[in-house]
Design a protein around this motif. Structure first.
Motif, PDB file in Angstrom:
ATOM      1  N   LYS A 124       0.459  -1.176  -0.072  1.00  0.00           N
ATOM      2  CA  LYS A 124      -0.294   0.089  -0.290  1.00  0.00           C
ATOM      3  C   LYS A 124       0.878   1.112  -0.331  1.00  0.00           C
ATOM      4  N   GLU A 125       0.893   1.354  -0.931  1.00  0.00           N
ATOM      5  CA  GLU A 125       1.414   3.322  -1.023  1.00  0.00           C
ATOM      6  C   GLU A 125       0.807   4.375  -0.346  1.00  0.00           C
ATOM      7  N   ASP A 126       1.403   4.560   0.276  1.00  0.00           N
ATOM      8  CA  ASP A 126       0.547   5.855   1.086  1.00  0.00           C
ATOM      9  C   ASP A 126       1.484   7.418   0.724  1.00  0.00           C
ATOM     10  N   PRO A 127       1.065   7.786   0.407  1.00  0.00           N
ATOM     11  CA  PRO A 127       1.776   9.154  -0.382  1.00  0.00           C
ATOM     12  C   PRO A 127       1.480   9.955   0.932  1.00  0.00           C
ATOM     13  N   GLY A 128       1.224  10.175   1.739  1.00  0.00           N
ATOM     14  CA  GLY A 128       2.184  10.825   3.338  1.00  0.00           C
ATOM     15  C   GLY A 128       3.452  10.568   3.547  1.00  0.00           C
ATOM     16  N   LYS A 144       5.788   9.485   1.317  1.00  0.00           N
ATOM     17  CA  LYS A 144       6.627   8.740   0.647  1.00  0.00           C
ATOM     18  C   LYS A 144       8.417  10.039   1.602  1.00  0.00           C
ATOM     19  N   VAL A 145       7.826  11.281   0.957  1.00  0.00           N
ATOM     20  CA  VAL A 145       9.198  12.184   0.913  1.00  0.00           C
ATOM     21  C   VAL A 145       9.971  11.200   2.276  1.00  0.00           C
ATOM     22  N   GLU A 199      13.027   7.686  -6.832  1.00  0.00           N
ATOM     23  CA  GLU A 199      11.880   8.067  -7.567  1.00  0.00           C
ATOM     24  C   GLU A 199      11.393   9.277  -7.327  1.00  0.00           C
ATOM     25  N   ASP A 240       8.542  10.565  -8.372  1.00  0.00           N
ATOM     26  CA  ASP A 240       6.958  10.771  -7.301  1.00  0.00           C
ATOM     27  C   ASP A 240       7.204  10.762  -5.923  1.00  0.00           C
ATOM     28  N   ALA A 241       8.413  10.052  -5.603  1.00  0.00           N
ATOM     29  CA  ALA A 241       8.414  10.282  -3.989  1.00  0.00           C
ATOM     30  C   ALA A 241       9.022  11.421  -3.947  1.00  0.00           C
ATOM     31  N   ARG A 242       9.359  12.443  -3.893  1.00  0.00           N
ATOM     32  CA  ARG A 242       9.531  13.668  -4.317  1.00  0.00           C
ATOM     33  C   ARG A 242       9.107  14.764  -3.286  1.00  0.00           C
TER      34      ARG A 242
END
Ligand SMILES: Cc1cc2nc3c(=O)[nH]c(=O)nc-3n(C[C@H](O)[C@H](O)[C@H](O)COP(=O)(O)OP(=O)(O)OC[C@H]3O[C@@H](n4cnc5c(N)ncnc54)[C@H](O)[C@@H]3O)c2cc1C
Ligand code: SF4
Ligand code: FES
Lengths: 124, 818
Positions: free
Chosen positions: B521-525, B527-528, B545, B547-549
């Motif tokens: 599960k890719e939690d956007p919060g 990523k950074v 990656e 999109d993790a920035r």
């Protein structure tokens, strides 16, 4: 139907209202896991391409303070606005814990192209 | 101000619904009129007070007729008709329209009138003599300031709030200023006679003459003002006059359109005029018989009107406001609210006076509630008192606490005493009621859950203790939320556990971490935070990656509130050259930076670039990235040190440049701002930086850790004293690496140093009790070696459309039919 025919300008009717399918270009113009903004005539649309390949399309600005949603972080079917971190569900448009929402649009991949369906009244 | 505010509030509620057209007699967008006194006194620039630039309007598809006065509303044909202003006329003047110009007509469904007020001109002869000014608009300010240049003496007519601010502003233009007041005291609306007398003394000490009970009848002079004549026949010489004798609502357009107008445009609790499709807000309004001349009530009106017009809350009602105000001019501390004297026999008056220091504090209390207050000379408790006044809080028994703060250090206003609508989180505007609901109904029993639910406490965090108190009351206890100890919310592991897992499984990308440790599960919060950790764990092998920035790190510039970006070229140690400045200036001009600002870290911030222009901006700058965005090393500020300063003991400039060149772009749990100072006078404020080096006698340098002067203020702790630049670099590097490994994500160095304690840090970093010194040195060295200037992406973008503005697609009718 060839990709070119699919290419956008198809009008169809669901009985009452007129929708339009619009081709926004090839899928790889949105890098995996990110979003990109488009303007279709004058309508701002953000397209997101999750790492698992799922596509989502929403209005392009955040109802909170007009943040550019396509610049947000994406994952788990959600986008986080880059300005004040409001989190929106990309399918329903709901915002976690807030009384606001974003408009979402049906979008799919057709022969490597992003085709978004823009529905009644929104397109000038 | 009211007009633009309503529009903002409307857009916030429903951005799609209306096609908005605005008329503004002034040739600008909206600006903050309140700050005009600062503009006059030179403490702020005109550009700084603009709230919405013209671009703001166009980006929101608002048709703005700037410099066009609306002259009438044709309620039958449903049109608003306007005419352009003549360039030289006053926007608030009675006419001023260019009569020969073609009128502009716009159709409407609903109209909002927000015409504000015009200065009141007392009956005096010679008002149109050159050298007489009013004080209302940004143009007025400009004219006063430039005219003052050729003047020795100025008179301000009117001793109210604005008159005094104007007087103080004029002083900064080196003119002798006299204030005339017709009444026997200054600021009659806000002060009692005694405090007014004290204020008069304060003003006089600042160099402003005050003449009371003086009524001027003539302005003297033909070509330009030379003086004033008073009712008693006496005269006073002056080179200029500023009139600030009160305001009158601008109501012609309402009157001419047949709306009900008394003193102001009459409105009901929904801000509706006598025509149901025409509304009014701001100073032009008369509501329940009251006219308001301050912004707080006007903001309330705007919010109500937006609720009504968007139908978000058809029950919304504005019921009137209580007024509190402050004098803003520097050097005078004055706050006033409500009544100035007791009005009923049982009113309690609490009074403290200390004339030798110019201190006067008075409270008027009715039924244990504050109905009035004056604080002069010392206004420490003004904030709390204003809250208590507007919210009608029941006051504590010890009234002295209200004047001097609580005797036992406890806050005098407890969070339980606040009503539900009181705002707790000022960053995100969350009320006590909202938090209560999250706790009771949403079952959020930890600070972080409340935050996730309401956003309270997610801004600067300073309200977290209040949220904690509310939790204790409403939930009985504060539940320890295990997720509070997770490094990021989306991966259920603490930082040490997470690092161990990442290393054991050799996870080198953010998506790999989600796949292996979070069930995919890719939690956007998260990523950074993960990206930052991975990058410090694997400086060379990290799989980047994009999109993790965060967006800032995807385009290497700082996103601003309007979606534009700001760029800070790196200027090592704050030392630049004429050539570099020229280049920066050229780029700023060519790509139309909306503002060029010097930062607190001695750099130049170019604000307001379009995303698509960023690559060109960097290419043309040809200077490396100043990293004003990443959580990373930012800047090392320096004083002039031994090069020029007569006190300098150590070469602080050379040191700061070495530090900056070495550590530029090094990522860390949070941003790091550094400084070096050439002697303990500390002109560069090195004691309050994340890391600071201060030269002392004997060729030595002191290294300080964990200082802060932002959201928190803290003096750094002394780590050690060394004798060379190289040693400073070594210990700073060691600390950075240790902080990178052990700091929590988004934990500033001051929190980190406080958490571990300086003794422990000294043991590890200086005495090397854990034997990791050499490893830390090697790892920071590796990170330094891995640094690449992100701005190289100007020529080699990672994605083809990394920097593009929205891609335009047009749908043409013919194609559809074909
Ligand atoms: C120097 C100064 C300092 C102040 N300091 C404070 C303070 O510290 N605290 C505080 O609370 N308040 C302060 N005020 C008061 C505050 O600025 C006003 O209450 C507030 O600006 C009123 O907002 P408004 O929108 O009603 O009017 P305005 O801000 O005056 O806006 C009305 C606008 O409408 C335009 N207009 C008028 N007629 C027409 C027409 N027919 N067609 C088109 N446009 C038209 C005017 O040109 C003006 O730009 C200060 C005011 C001044 C002048
Ligand atoms: S800190 Fe000391 S050396 Fe540096 S400028 Fe100030 S007085 Fe001079
Ligand atoms: S603008 Fe999107 S969260 Fe504020």
């Amino acid at each position: 139907m060839t990709p070119f025919e699919e290419r956008v300008e198809r009008r169809w009717s669901d009985g009452k209202t007129t929708w339009r399918s619009v081709d926004l270009g090839t899928v790889d113009s949105v890098p995996l896991g990110e979003g990109r903004a488009y303007t279709v005539n004058n309508l701002g649309i953000a397209v997101f391409r999750q790492r698992d390949g799922q596509l989502f399309a929403t209005e392009s600005t955040c109802p909170h303070r007009n943040g550019p949603l396509a610049d947000g972080l994406v994952g788990d079917g959600k986008v986080i606005c880059p300005l004040h971190a409001q989190k929106f569900d990309l399918t329903t448009g709901h915002c976690a814990g807030e009384d606001m929402a974003i408009r979402t649009y049906p979008v799919r991949e057709v022969h490597g192209h992003i085709v978004v369906e823009i529905g009644p009244q929104t397109l000038a | 101000m009211a007009g633009a505010r309503v529009v903002e509030e409307i857009l916030q509620r429903d951005a799609q619904r209306f096609a908005i057209t605005m008329f503004g007699a002034e040739p600008y967008g909206n600006y903050n009129r309140i700050l005009l006194s600062n503009v006059l006194s030179g403490s702020q620039q005109m550009e700084e007070i603009f709230l919405n630039p013209l671009l703001w309007y166009s980006e929101r598809n608002i048709a703005l007729h700037a410099g066009v006065k609306a002259t009438s509303i044709d309620r039958v044909r449903r049109l608003v008709i306007g005419k352009p202003m003549r360039p030289t006329s006053l926007p608030y003047g009675l006419d001023g329209c260019d009569q020969s110009a073609t009128p502009i007509a716009e159709s409407y469904d609903q109209v909002i009138i927000a015409t504000g007020s015009r200065p009141f001109l007392p009956p005096m002869e010679g008002m149109d003599t050159p050298g007489v000014f009013q004080f209302r608009t940004v143009d007025d300010c400009g004219q006063i300031a430039s005219y003052a240049k050729q003047c020795k003496k100025a008179i301000v007519i009117g001793g109210g709030l604005l008159g005094l601010e104007a007087a103080r502003g004029l002083l900064t233009h080196r003119v002798e200023v006299t204030v005339l007041e017709a009444m026997p005291q200054l600021m009659t609306a806000q002060l009692d006679p005694e405090s007014a007398t004290l204020l008069k003394t304060t003003m006089e000490r600042m160099g402003v003459q005050v003449l009371l009970e003086q009524i001027a009848t003539h302005i003297l002079g033909d070509e330009r003002v030379t003086g004033l004549r008073f009712k008693d026949g006496s005269t006073l010489e002056t080179d200029m006059v500023v009139v600030s004798a009160g305001i009158r609502p601008i109501t012609e357009i309402a009157k001419d359109s047949g709306l009900t107008v008394e003193k102001g445009i009459v409105c009901d609790d929904q801000m509706r005029t006598s025509d149901p499709d025409i509304f009014a807000v701001g100073e032009c309004v008369q509501h329940r018989g009251v006219l308001y001349g301050l912004v707080d009530p006007i903001w309330e009106q705007a919010a109500t009107l937006a609720d009504i017009i968007t139908e978000k809350n058809p029950q919304a009602a504005y019921v009137g406001s209580k007024l509190a105000t402050k004098l803003k001019v520097m050097g005078v501390q004055l706050a006033s609210m409500g009544a100035t004297k007791p009005a009923q026999p049982d009113d309690e008056v609490v009074l403290y006076r200390e004339p030798s220091r110019g201190v006067y504090k008075k409270l008027i209390i009715r039924d244990d509630k504050l109905v009035g207050g004056i604080l002069l000379g010392e206004t420490d408790t003004a904030g709390v008192l204003t809250q208590m006044f507007t919210l009608e809080t029941v006051l504590p028994e010890r009234r002295a606490d209200l004047l001097f703060g609580s005797s036992n250090g406890a806050p005098i206003l407890s969070v339980f005493d606040l009503p539900d609508h009181a705002q707790i989180c000022n960053c995100n505007g969350v009320s006590k009621g909202g938090i209560k609901e999250a706790i009771l109904i949403g079952k959020c029993h930890s600070v972080s859950k409340v935050g996730a639910h309401t956003k309270a406490g997610m801004g600067c965090g300073s309200c977290k203790s209040l949220i904690m108190q509310l939790l204790e009351v409403y939930a009985g206890e504060v539940v320890e939320d295990p997720s509070e100890h997770y490094y990021v919310p989306g991966v259920p592991l603490t930082k040490p556990e997470l690092i161990a897992a990442i290393k054991a499984q050799g996870l080198k990308s953010v998506s790999a971490v989600f796949r292996e440790l979070a069930g995919g599960k890719e939690d956007p919060g998260s990523k950074v935070g993960l990206a930052s950790l991975l990058k410090s764990l694997w400086p060379h092998e990290y799989e980047d990656e994009r999109d993790a920035r965060f967006i800032n790190d995807r385009v290497h510039a700082n996103i601003q509130r309007d979606g534009t970006f700001s760029v800070i070229p790196r200027i090592y140690g704050g030392v630049t050259s004429a050539a570099e400045l020229k280049k920066i200036a050229e780029v700023a001009e060519k790509y139309q930076a909306k503002m060029v600002k010097l930062t607190g870290g001695q750099r130049i911030d170019l604000l307001g670039f379009k995303k698509a222009d960023l690559p060109a901006v960097w290419k043309e700058l040809g200077i490396p990235s100043g990293h004003a965005y990443t959580k990373a090393f930012r800047t090392c500020k320096s004083c002039v040190g031994t090069d020029f300063c007569r006190y300098g003991l150590g070469d602080s400039i050379a040191l700061s440049q070495k530090i900056e060149r070495r550590f530029q772009g090094i990522e860390s749990p949070h941003k790091m701002k550094l400084a070096t100072a050439g002697c303990p006078r500390n002109c560069s404020e090195a004691y309050v930086k994340d890391l600071g080096a201060v030269a002392i006698e004997g060729g030595q340098w002191e290294i300080y850790l964990g200082g802060a002067a932002g959201g928190s203020v803290r003096k750094g702790d002394l780590l050690c004293t060394v004798t060379s630049h190289d040693e400073v670099l070594r210990y700073m590097g060691r600390f950075m690496q240790y902080y990178r490994e052990n700091g929590k994500y988004l934990e500033r160095s001051y929190g980190f140093v406080e958490r571990l304690g300086i003794e422990k840090l000294r043991d590890v970093l200086v005495h090397d009790t854990e034997g990791i010194g050499t490893r830390l040195d090697a790892e920071i060295e590796a990170a330094v070696a891995a640094y690449k200037d992100p701005w190289e992406e100007a020529t080699k973008p990672v994605h083809e459309n990394q920097f593009t503005n929205p891609l335009a697609v047009s749908v043409r009718e013919e194609e559809v039919r074909a």
